[in-house]
Motif scaffolding. Sequence first.
Motif, PDB file in Angstrom:
ATOM      1  N   LEU A  70       0.608  -1.293   0.064  1.00  0.00           N
ATOM      2  CA  LEU A  70      -0.109   0.055  -0.025  1.00  0.00           C
ATOM      3  C   LEU A  70       0.840   1.430   0.052  1.00  0.00           C
ATOM      4  N   SER A  71       0.436   2.380  -0.841  1.00  0.00           N
ATOM      5  CA  SER A  71       1.140   3.525  -0.746  1.00  0.00           C
ATOM      6  C   SER A  71       0.274   4.640  -0.202  1.00  0.00           C
ATOM      7  N   CYS A  72       0.810   5.805   0.499  1.00  0.00           N
ATOM      8  CA  CYS A  72      -0.157   6.726   0.877  1.00  0.00           C
ATOM      9  C   CYS A  72       0.660   8.029   0.378  1.00  0.00           C
ATOM     10  N   THR A 130       3.241   2.214  12.778  1.00  0.00           N
ATOM     11  CA  THR A 130       3.569   3.378  12.638  1.00  0.00           C
ATOM     12  C   THR A 130       5.089   3.900  12.399  1.00  0.00           C
ATOM     13  N   VAL A 131       5.568   4.930  12.133  1.00  0.00           N
ATOM     14  CA  VAL A 131       6.850   5.266  11.710  1.00  0.00           C
ATOM     15  C   VAL A 131       7.161   6.820  11.982  1.00  0.00           C
ATOM     16  N   SER A 132       8.325   7.034  12.600  1.00  0.00           N
ATOM     17  CA  SER A 132       8.719   8.543  13.087  1.00  0.00           C
ATOM     18  C   SER A 132       9.001   9.350  11.960  1.00  0.00           C
ATOM     19  N   ARG A 164       8.909   4.961   4.720  1.00  0.00           N
ATOM     20  CA  ARG A 164       8.758   6.179   4.204  1.00  0.00           C
ATOM     21  C   ARG A 164       9.888   6.481   3.232  1.00  0.00           C
ATOM     22  N   ASP A 165       9.454   7.450   2.524  1.00  0.00           N
ATOM     23  CA  ASP A 165      10.179   8.332   1.595  1.00  0.00           C
ATOM     24  C   ASP A 165       9.920   9.568   1.269  1.00  0.00           C
ATOM     25  N   ASN A 166      10.536  10.460   2.291  1.00  0.00           N
ATOM     26  CA  ASN A 166      10.113  11.736   2.531  1.00  0.00           C
ATOM     27  C   ASN A 166      10.425  12.682   1.072  1.00  0.00           C
ATOM     28  N   ALA A 167      11.367  12.282   0.448  1.00  0.00           N
ATOM     29  CA  ALA A 167      11.605  12.976  -0.837  1.00  0.00           C
ATOM     30  C   ALA A 167      10.408  12.881  -1.743  1.00  0.00           C
ATOM     31  N   LYS A 168       9.528  11.931  -1.487  1.00  0.00           N
ATOM     32  CA  LYS A 168       8.310  11.658  -2.397  1.00  0.00           C
ATOM     33  C   LYS A 168       7.028  11.917  -1.732  1.00  0.00           C
ATOM     34  N   PRO A 193       2.594  19.689   5.718  1.00  0.00           N
ATOM     35  CA  PRO A 193       3.833  19.357   5.934  1.00  0.00           C
ATOM     36  C   PRO A 193       4.126  17.660   6.297  1.00  0.00           C
ATOM     37  N   PHE A 194       4.955  16.949   5.898  1.00  0.00           N
ATOM     38  CA  PHE A 194       5.327  15.524   5.760  1.00  0.00           C
ATOM     39  C   PHE A 194       6.268  15.005   6.434  1.00  0.00           C
ATOM     40  N   SER A 195       7.477  15.659   6.329  1.00  0.00           N
ATOM     41  CA  SER A 195       8.942  15.064   6.729  1.00  0.00           C
ATOM     42  C   SER A 195       9.056  15.139   8.190  1.00  0.00           C
TER      43      SER A 195
END
Length: 124
Positions: free
Chosen positions: A20-22, A50-52, A72-76, A28-30
């Motif tokens: 799954l992707s979100c 959950t992930v920090s 997670r991929d914060n760049a995306k 704000p995300f990162s």
Amino acid sequence: QVQLVESGGGLVQPGGSLRLSCAASGLPFSSYGMGWFRQAPGKEREFVATVSGGGGFTSYSASVKGRFAISRDNAKNTVYLQMNSLKSEDTAVYYCARGRNSGVASRASSYEYWGQGTQVTVSS
């Protein structure tokens, strides 16, 4: 517009895998923790993973530990849930959510924004 959009759900056989992707936009995300929850018909919404904000800490419910992995991929601006060894009891609508701070959290009250969900059905 503030949006969290889940994708990747579908029908899979027991023992199969799904990712799954979100994708987050307009918020704000990162710097924020992210979580996955699920809700089966007739049951309450339950915590999954959950992930920090920086990706260095994760936590899982006992029912999925060892089978699911959150990343997670914060760049995306995207968070993922890799689901392996799926069981019929994993069938539910899966929701992603953004937390109030950068840490991990298992309570629904710790999250400020929620997506609309994606259906996952595990059946033979």
